[in-house]
Design an enzyme around this catalytic site. Structure first.
Site, PDB file in Angstrom:
ATOM      1  N   GLU A 192       0.885  -1.179   0.000  1.00 56.02           N
ATOM      2  CA  GLU A 192       0.000   0.000   0.000  1.00 56.02           C
ATOM      3  C   GLU A 192       0.911   1.214   0.000  1.00 56.02           C
ATOM      4  O   GLU A 192       1.461   1.588   1.042  1.00 56.02           O
ATOM      5  CB  GLU A 192      -0.897  -0.023   1.251  1.00 56.02           C
ATOM      6  CG  GLU A 192      -1.892  -1.179   1.292  1.00 56.02           C
ATOM      7  CD  GLU A 192      -3.037  -1.008   0.305  1.00 56.02           C
ATOM      8  OE1 GLU A 192      -3.299   0.116  -0.147  1.00 56.02           O
ATOM      9  OE2 GLU A 192      -3.670  -2.035  -0.028  1.00 56.02           O
ATOM     10  N   CYS A 226      -2.282   9.516   2.657  1.00 57.18           N
ATOM     11  CA  CYS A 226      -1.827   8.952   1.381  1.00 57.18           C
ATOM     12  C   CYS A 226      -2.791   9.241   0.232  1.00 57.18           C
ATOM     13  O   CYS A 226      -2.379   9.332  -0.910  1.00 57.18           O
ATOM     14  CB  CYS A 226      -1.620   7.455   1.527  1.00 57.18           C
ATOM     15  SG  CYS A 226      -3.094   6.612   2.109  1.00 57.18           S
TER      16      CYS A 226
HETATM   17  P1  NAD Z   1       8.138   4.691   4.969  1.00 61.90           P
HETATM   18  O1  NAD Z   1       8.135   3.899   3.731  1.00 61.90           O
HETATM   19  O2  NAD Z   1       9.316   5.574   5.230  1.00 61.90           O
HETATM   20  O3  NAD Z   1       8.016   3.754   6.260  1.00 61.90           O
HETATM   21  C1  NAD Z   1       7.006   2.779   6.399  1.00 61.90           C
HETATM   22  C2  NAD Z   1       7.504   1.643   7.283  1.00 61.90           C
HETATM   23  O4  NAD Z   1       8.651   1.041   6.671  1.00 61.90           O
HETATM   24  C3  NAD Z   1       7.918   2.071   8.690  1.00 61.90           C
HETATM   25  O5  NAD Z   1       7.454   1.107   9.607  1.00 61.90           O
HETATM   26  C4  NAD Z   1       9.424   2.078   8.627  1.00 61.90           C
HETATM   27  O6  NAD Z   1      10.036   1.746   9.846  1.00 61.90           O
HETATM   28  C5  NAD Z   1       9.735   1.010   7.589  1.00 61.90           C
HETATM   29  N1  NAD Z   1      10.962   1.302   6.830  1.00 61.90           N
HETATM   30  C6  NAD Z   1      11.437   2.530   6.456  1.00 61.90           C
HETATM   31  N2  NAD Z   1      12.584   2.394   5.757  1.00 61.90           N
HETATM   32  C7  NAD Z   1      12.829   1.057   5.682  1.00 61.90           C
HETATM   33  C8  NAD Z   1      13.876   0.279   5.100  1.00 61.90           C
HETATM   34  N3  NAD Z   1      14.889   0.861   4.448  1.00 61.90           N
HETATM   35  N4  NAD Z   1      13.814  -1.051   5.212  1.00 61.90           N
HETATM   36  C9  NAD Z   1      12.804  -1.657   5.867  1.00 61.90           C
HETATM   37  N5  NAD Z   1      11.792  -0.965   6.451  1.00 61.90           N
HETATM   38  C10 NAD Z   1      11.801   0.365   6.364  1.00 61.90           C
HETATM   39  O7  NAD Z   1       6.780   5.529   4.943  1.00 61.90           O
HETATM   40  P2  NAD Z   1       6.279   6.622   5.981  1.00 61.90           P
HETATM   41  O8  NAD Z   1       7.139   7.850   5.850  1.00 61.90           O
HETATM   42  O9  NAD Z   1       6.120   6.010   7.327  1.00 61.90           O
HETATM   43  O10 NAD Z   1       4.815   6.912   5.405  1.00 61.90           O
HETATM   44  C11 NAD Z   1       4.590   7.792   4.367  1.00 61.90           C
HETATM   45  C12 NAD Z   1       4.373   7.097   3.051  1.00 61.90           C
HETATM   46  O11 NAD Z   1       3.425   6.075   3.192  1.00 61.90           O
HETATM   47  C13 NAD Z   1       3.801   8.022   1.993  1.00 61.90           C
HETATM   48  O12 NAD Z   1       4.393   7.748   0.761  1.00 61.90           O
HETATM   49  C14 NAD Z   1       2.337   7.657   1.959  1.00 61.90           C
HETATM   50  O13 NAD Z   1       1.672   7.972   0.765  1.00 61.90           O
HETATM   51  C15 NAD Z   1       2.399   6.201   2.202  1.00 61.90           C
HETATM   52  N6  NAD Z   1       1.136   5.721   2.746  1.00 61.90           N
HETATM   53  C16 NAD Z   1       0.379   4.895   1.982  1.00 61.90           C
HETATM   54  C17 NAD Z   1      -0.841   4.462   2.471  1.00 61.90           C
HETATM   55  C18 NAD Z   1      -1.732   3.552   1.673  1.00 61.90           C
HETATM   56  O14 NAD Z   1      -2.699   3.060   2.227  1.00 61.90           O
HETATM   57  N7  NAD Z   1      -1.472   3.285   0.402  1.00 61.90           N
HETATM   58  C19 NAD Z   1      -1.279   4.853   3.727  1.00 61.90           C
HETATM   59  C20 NAD Z   1      -0.456   5.695   4.463  1.00 61.90           C
HETATM   60  C21 NAD Z   1       0.742   6.108   3.974  1.00 61.90           C
END
Ligand code: NAD
Length: 435
Positions: A192, A226
């Protein structure tokens, strides 16, 4: 242990108690993390989750049933059906923007489908992370459900393990990392992800209503959603008309000084704040633009005359800033949308339903909402998920149950009537070939 329906129901009911008992703590933690207004936290983190829980509890018995399918003539005495099997142990990785909702809604489906689960909340929303880590185990069976906390190093270690399913919500770049890690074990994934959601406003629309619906969707959770409308596409005339209407909607929602409004949130981290402040140089600040680093406050902002090459159009905004890109007409808006990665949502506003339908018909996105923003995601009867760069897979309501279920094709044959099988056995005589 997780397979019997009674077990699943007991765990789901426990999640309901978690939401009831911890309501105040959830509101406080999300307030501390990102100044989330309590109404917004109550609506998005508690109410929508309870709705998912109710839909799941009310339908679980039906969803779990074997689905009997059509058979051919030789199988009339047999039973052909689809069994909804759990995958096994699933990993749910959540982001910080709706830190309860985005781990809980997938978890509801994972439990409903009979799986065990490891939950990895975001380390960025640290107060909510602590609340989840410290209290969830008091409600769920700790033999089968565990919370693992941490950031990149811990998640990287976690991903070295073999899971039976990974459900990830977050950014597209991290989505690629997750899919690569999953590929090593051939683990199926749901991703997602995010992106830039275009919002086309046609010349024929009720400007006041459009402004209110757009401003609500853009500034809810201080823009950290998002599916928020990421940018507007409209003609120069519509931009002129929209500006006073947007100013009025913002003042109506947050008063003359949104900084003092209890209904307007803050940016989650210094890093995000710096990133967003740098986007304010795009186009011309028509509304808002004020910032306060100490509070991580960015006023509800509208940027006019933004060019496709401006910084605000190079990345997902994910904050309370709304760029407007001027286009000549609907065809140009559609070309603009189709020239970019496929978004999580496309929005189109018009009093003429033919125009809304044209935008729907000629674009591709995870979801679509005509004449409003965000609301399509509140319906559990609609699948929620991305396409292309905005993700893969879908959930909400029954779609979550199906996501976490392996649809096992089963045939249970009758032991008798062996004569009916004779034609398929060797020796393959000329007669069997019909020659
Ligand atoms: P992110 O991708 O930075 O982090 C999400 C999760 O991944 C966190 O738990 C984090 O600890 C983990 N993570 C981060 N870097 C990682 C790595 N290198 N290896 C493994 N795990 C890692 O996202 P965010 O900043 O927390 O959220 C914002 C993003 O999420 C935006 O792009 C937003 O659009 C998207 N989002 C999508 C939805 C949806 O339903 N499609 C909902 C909410 C947010």
């Amino acid at each position: 242990k997780t397979r019997p329906m009674e077990y699943r129901v007991a765990q789901l009911e426990a999640l309901g108690r978690f939401l009831d008992d911890k309501k105040q703590e959830i509101l406080e933690a999300t307030e501390l993390d990102m100044g989330k207004p309590s109404f917004e936290a109550f609506f998005s983190e508690i109410l929508l989750c309870k709705n998912e829980l109710n839909v799941t509890l009310n339908n679980l018995c039906q969803w779990m049933k074997d689905e009997h399918v059509d058979k051919n003539l030789v199988m009339q005495l047999d039973s052909a059906f689809i069994r909804k099997d759990p995958y096994g142990v699933v990993l749910i990785i959540a982001p910080w923007n709706y830190p309860i909702h985005l781990f809980l809604v997938p978890l509801i489906g994972a439990i409903a489908a009979g799986n065990c689960a490891i939950i990895k909340p975001s380390e960025i929303s640290k107060n909510t992370e602590r609340l989840i880590a410290e209290t969830l185990s008091c409600y769920l069976d700790s033999d089968c459900f565990a919370v693992v906390t941490g950031g990149v190093p811990e998640t990287t270690r976690l991903l070295e393990n073999k899971f039976d399913y990974i459900f990830f919500t977050g950014s597209p770049p991290v989505g690629r990392i997750i899919m690569t890690a999953a590929a090593k074990h051939l683990t199926p994934v749901t991703l997602e992800l995010g992106g830039k959601n275009p919002c086309y406003v046609s010349d024929t629309c009720d400007v006041t209503n459009v402004a209110r619906r757009v401003a609500w969707g853009r500034f809810f959770n201080a823009g950290q959603t998002c599916i928020a409308p990421d940018y507007l596409l409209c003609t120069i005339e519509m931009q002129e008309k929209l500006m006073p209407a947007l100013r009025e909607a913002i003042t109506e929602f947050f008063g003359p000084n949104p900084r003092e409004s209890p209904d307007f949130g803050r940016i989650v981290s210094d890093k995000q704040f710096q990133r967003l402040r740098a986007l304010l140089g795009s186009g011309r600040v028509a509304i808002g633009g004020q910032t306060d680093e100490a509070e991580r406050y960015i006023a509800p902002t509208v940027l006019a005359d933004v060019l496709p090459s401006d910084p605000a159009m190079q990345e997902e905004v994910f904050g309370p800033i709304l760029p407007i890109v001027v286009i000549a007409n609907m065809d140009e808006a559609i070309d603009f949308i189709n020239a970019r990665p496929r978004p999580l949502a496309v929005y189109a506003f018009s009093c003429d339903s033919k125009i809304v339908n044209q935008v729907l018909e000629r674009t591709s996105s995870g979801g679509f909402c005509g004449n409003d923003t965000l609301m399509h995601a509140s319906l559990t009867s609609l699948p929620f998920g991305g396409i292309g760069n905005s993700g893969l897979g879908k959930y909400h309501g029954k779609f979550t149950f199906d996501t976490f279920s392996h649809h096992r094709g089963c045939l249970h044959r009758n032991m008798g009537l062996e004569a009916l099988n004779a034609p398929r056995y060797p020796p393959y005589t000329q007669q069997k070939l019909g020659l």
